[in-house]
Design a protein around this motif. Structure first.
Motif, PDB file in Angstrom:
ATOM      1  N   TRP A   1       6.495  34.082  11.558  1.00  0.00           N
ATOM      2  CA  TRP A   1       6.590  34.093  13.032  1.00  0.00           C
ATOM      3  C   TRP A   1       5.201  34.240  13.658  1.00  0.00           C
ATOM      4  O   TRP A   1       4.879  33.595  14.655  1.00  0.00           O
ATOM      5  N   SER A   2       4.379  35.087  13.050  1.00  0.00           N
ATOM      6  CA  SER A   2       3.008  35.266  13.551  1.00  0.00           C
ATOM      7  C   SER A   2       2.196  33.981  13.380  1.00  0.00           C
ATOM      8  O   SER A   2       1.426  33.588  14.257  1.00  0.00           O
ATOM      9  N   ASN A   3       2.400  33.299  12.238  1.00  0.00           N
ATOM     10  CA  ASN A   3       1.685  32.039  11.996  1.00  0.00           C
ATOM     11  C   ASN A   3       2.139  30.933  12.952  1.00  0.00           C
ATOM     12  O   ASN A   3       1.330  30.118  13.409  1.00  0.00           O
ATOM     13  N   ILE A   4       3.437  30.912  13.244  1.00  0.00           N
ATOM     14  CA  ILE A   4       3.980  29.950  14.218  1.00  0.00           C
ATOM     15  C   ILE A   4       3.306  30.182  15.572  1.00  0.00           C
ATOM     16  O   ILE A   4       2.884  29.242  16.255  1.00  0.00           O
ATOM     17  N   ALA A   5       3.176  31.457  15.938  1.00  0.00           N
ATOM     18  CA  ALA A   5       2.524  31.809  17.211  1.00  0.00           C
ATOM     19  C   ALA A   5       1.073  31.351  17.221  1.00  0.00           C
ATOM     20  O   ALA A   5       0.574  30.849  18.231  1.00  0.00           O
ATOM     21  N   PHE A   6       0.382  31.509  16.072  1.00  0.00           N
ATOM     22  CA  PHE A   6      -1.017  31.081  15.979  1.00  0.00           C
ATOM     23  C   PHE A   6      -1.153  29.598  16.309  1.00  0.00           C
ATOM     24  O   PHE A   6      -2.049  29.197  17.060  1.00  0.00           O
TER      25      PHE A   6
ATOM     26  N   GLN B   1      -0.256  26.966  24.134  1.00  0.00           N
ATOM     27  CA  GLN B   1       1.144  27.185  24.540  1.00  0.00           C
ATOM     28  C   GLN B   1       1.495  28.674  24.422  1.00  0.00           C
ATOM     29  O   GLN B   1       2.233  29.077  23.515  1.00  0.00           O
ATOM     30  N   PRO B   2       0.969  29.504  25.340  1.00  0.00           N
ATOM     31  CA  PRO B   2       1.160  30.946  25.187  1.00  0.00           C
ATOM     32  C   PRO B   2       2.617  31.396  25.279  1.00  0.00           C
ATOM     33  O   PRO B   2       3.006  32.350  24.605  1.00  0.00           O
ATOM     34  N   ASP B   3       3.436  30.707  26.077  1.00  0.00           N
ATOM     35  CA  ASP B   3       4.842  31.140  26.189  1.00  0.00           C
ATOM     36  C   ASP B   3       5.575  31.001  24.857  1.00  0.00           C
ATOM     37  O   ASP B   3       6.321  31.893  24.451  1.00  0.00           O
ATOM     38  N   LYS B   4       5.355  29.880  24.191  1.00  0.00           N
ATOM     39  CA  LYS B   4       5.979  29.680  22.873  1.00  0.00           C
ATOM     40  C   LYS B   4       5.438  30.709  21.875  1.00  0.00           C
ATOM     41  O   LYS B   4       6.170  31.208  21.024  1.00  0.00           O
ATOM     42  N   ALA B   5       4.134  30.995  21.971  1.00  0.00           N
ATOM     43  CA  ALA B   5       3.519  31.992  21.079  1.00  0.00           C
ATOM     44  C   ALA B   5       4.156  33.366  21.297  1.00  0.00           C
ATOM     45  O   ALA B   5       4.501  34.060  20.333  1.00  0.00           O
ATOM     46  N   ILE B   6       4.337  33.741  22.554  1.00  0.00           N
ATOM     47  CA  ILE B   6       4.909  35.055  22.871  1.00  0.00           C
ATOM     48  C   ILE B   6       6.327  35.179  22.302  1.00  0.00           C
ATOM     49  O   ILE B   6       6.689  36.213  21.718  1.00  0.00           O
ATOM     50  N   ALA B   7       7.115  34.125  22.424  1.00  0.00           N
ATOM     51  CA  ALA B   7       8.490  34.151  21.890  1.00  0.00           C
ATOM     52  C   ALA B   7       8.470  34.402  20.380  1.00  0.00           C
ATOM     53  O   ALA B   7       9.248  35.212  19.858  1.00  0.00           O
ATOM     54  N   ALA B   8       7.563  33.721  19.667  1.00  0.00           N
ATOM     55  CA  ALA B   8       7.471  33.897  18.207  1.00  0.00           C
ATOM     56  C   ALA B   8       6.940  35.287  17.857  1.00  0.00           C
ATOM     57  O   ALA B   8       7.417  35.927  16.909  1.00  0.00           O
ATOM     58  N   LEU B   9       5.977  35.775  18.633  1.00  0.00           N
ATOM     59  CA  LEU B   9       5.383  37.091  18.341  1.00  0.00           C
ATOM     60  C   LEU B   9       6.371  38.224  18.574  1.00  0.00           C
ATOM     61  O   LEU B   9       6.354  39.227  17.863  1.00  0.00           O
ATOM     62  N   HIS B  10       7.245  38.072  19.556  1.00  0.00           N
ATOM     63  CA  HIS B  10       8.272  39.090  19.761  1.00  0.00           C
ATOM     64  C   HIS B  10       9.169  39.202  18.522  1.00  0.00           C
ATOM     65  O   HIS B  10       9.600  40.300  18.159  1.00  0.00           O
ATOM     66  N   LYS B  11       9.408  38.057  17.861  1.00  0.00           N
ATOM     67  CA  LYS B  11      10.208  38.088  16.633  1.00  0.00           C
ATOM     68  C   LYS B  11       9.422  38.770  15.510  1.00  0.00           C
ATOM     69  O   LYS B  11       9.968  39.594  14.774  1.00  0.00           O
ATOM     70  N   ALA B  12       8.143  38.427  15.374  1.00  0.00           N
ATOM     71  CA  ALA B  12       7.312  39.063  14.338  1.00  0.00           C
ATOM     72  C   ALA B  12       7.299  40.578  14.519  1.00  0.00           C
ATOM     73  O   ALA B  12       7.464  41.339  13.560  1.00  0.00           O
ATOM     74  N   LEU B  13       7.133  41.014  15.775  1.00  0.00           N
ATOM     75  CA  LEU B  13       7.007  42.452  16.053  1.00  0.00           C
ATOM     76  C   LEU B  13       8.348  43.173  16.022  1.00  0.00           C
ATOM     77  O   LEU B  13       8.396  44.378  15.809  1.00  0.00           O
TER      78      LEU B  13
ATOM     79  N   ASN C   1      -2.291  41.649  18.300  1.00  0.00           N
ATOM     80  CA  ASN C   1      -3.521  41.125  18.892  1.00  0.00           C
ATOM     81  C   ASN C   1      -3.327  39.689  19.382  1.00  0.00           C
ATOM     82  O   ASN C   1      -3.866  39.297  20.418  1.00  0.00           O
ATOM     83  N   ALA C   2      -2.536  38.915  18.632  1.00  0.00           N
ATOM     84  CA  ALA C   2      -2.217  37.552  19.079  1.00  0.00           C
ATOM     85  C   ALA C   2      -1.423  37.600  20.387  1.00  0.00           C
ATOM     86  O   ALA C   2      -1.614  36.756  21.274  1.00  0.00           O
ATOM     87  N   LEU C   3      -0.575  38.624  20.527  1.00  0.00           N
ATOM     88  CA  LEU C   3       0.187  38.805  21.768  1.00  0.00           C
ATOM     89  C   LEU C   3      -0.765  39.089  22.939  1.00  0.00           C
ATOM     90  O   LEU C   3      -0.615  38.526  24.026  1.00  0.00           O
ATOM     91  N   ALA C   4      -1.765  39.938  22.680  1.00  0.00           N
ATOM     92  CA  ALA C   4      -2.775  40.225  23.709  1.00  0.00           C
ATOM     93  C   ALA C   4      -3.496  38.935  24.119  1.00  0.00           C
ATOM     94  O   ALA C   4      -3.724  38.682  25.307  1.00  0.00           O
ATOM     95  N   THR C   5      -3.829  38.100  23.128  1.00  0.00           N
ATOM     96  CA  THR C   5      -4.497  36.815  23.396  1.00  0.00           C
ATOM     97  C   THR C   5      -3.605  35.913  24.252  1.00  0.00           C
ATOM     98  O   THR C   5      -4.074  35.264  25.199  1.00  0.00           O
ATOM     99  N   ALA C   6      -2.311  35.886  23.908  1.00  0.00           N
ATOM    100  CA  ALA C   6      -1.358  35.045  24.656  1.00  0.00           C
ATOM    101  C   ALA C   6      -1.255  35.512  26.111  1.00  0.00           C
ATOM    102  O   ALA C   6      -1.243  34.690  27.032  1.00  0.00           O
TER     103      ALA C   6
END
Length: 207
Positions: free
Chosen positions: A97-102, A109-121, A132-137
């Motif tokens: 999920w974190s790699n998908i967000a990357f 595409q920060p919105d798509k990244a945030i959705a994936a990062l919420h799953k990772a977290l 940290n990727a969430l902070a970047t998004a």
């Protein structure tokens, strides 16, 4: 186990010999793939990992490693596809999920990244790289306060995580808290992060 070997080539030879007697063992192929990656032989690593997933189609870790090989050659589509496959195999595995967000961040595409990062977290609340990727998004979306808060959470958890200090500096700068931005950028540099030269130039008048 790899720990018993002083020499990576000896370990690889033993794995190949095991595979010769049993070519259906996904774990041997997976370990061979990791060994080849450690030698930066991406072609041989990819071949071994593909054999691993042929023999065990739900081996999520192998898909993650294949995604990493795609990234190494700049193939974002391949990276995304393999990590999606890993997440399909094991939905509660936070790394894909974190790699998908990357990949989504790389594509702006920060919105798509945030959705994936919420799953990772969700599956690993202490996954610092994902936070940290969430902070970047958040920063990419112009949500500087959310970026700042996320960075502070990371730093509380892991004070030596340099990329979070860099993101915090950027968030402070956008919030016109220039002295704090300079302090956070200095901290990022102290911890070994290469703060972009252009940003350091922007900070100069505020020191």
């Amino acid at each position: 186990m790899k720990e018993q070997y002083d020499d990576i080539d000896e370990y690889i030879a033993d794995l190949k010999s095991e595979i010769a007697t049993n070519d259906k063992c996904a774990n041997h192929y997976y370990n061979l793939g990791l060994a080849m990656l450690s030698k930066r032989d991406f072609v041989a690593a990819e071949e071994a990992l593909l054999n691993a997933v042929r023999n065990s189609p739900h081996l999520a870790e192998a898909y993650v490693q294949l995604g990493g090989i795609c990234l190494e050659r700049g193939d974002l589509d391949g990276c995304l596809r393999y990590n999606e496959e890993a997440a399909n195999c094991r939905a509660k595995f936070p790394i894909p999920w974190s790699n998908i967000a990357f990949v989504h961040l790389q594509r702006g595409q920060p919105d798509k990244a945030i959705a994936a990062l919420h799953k990772a977290l969700k599956w690993d609340p202490n996954f610092v790289q994902a936070k940290n990727a969430l902070a970047t998004a958040y920063f990419m979306k112009g949500e500087f306060k959310a970026c700042e808060e996320t960075c502070k959470e990371i730093i509380k958890q892991e004070p030596g995580f340099a990329p979070a200090w860099n993101n915090l500096a950027l968030a402070y700068f956008e919030g016109q808290e220039y002295a704090k931005a300079a302090e956070a950028a200095d901290k990022a540099q102290e911890l070994g992060f290469e703060v972009p030269q252009g940003f350091l130039e922007e900070l100069k008048p505020h020191r």
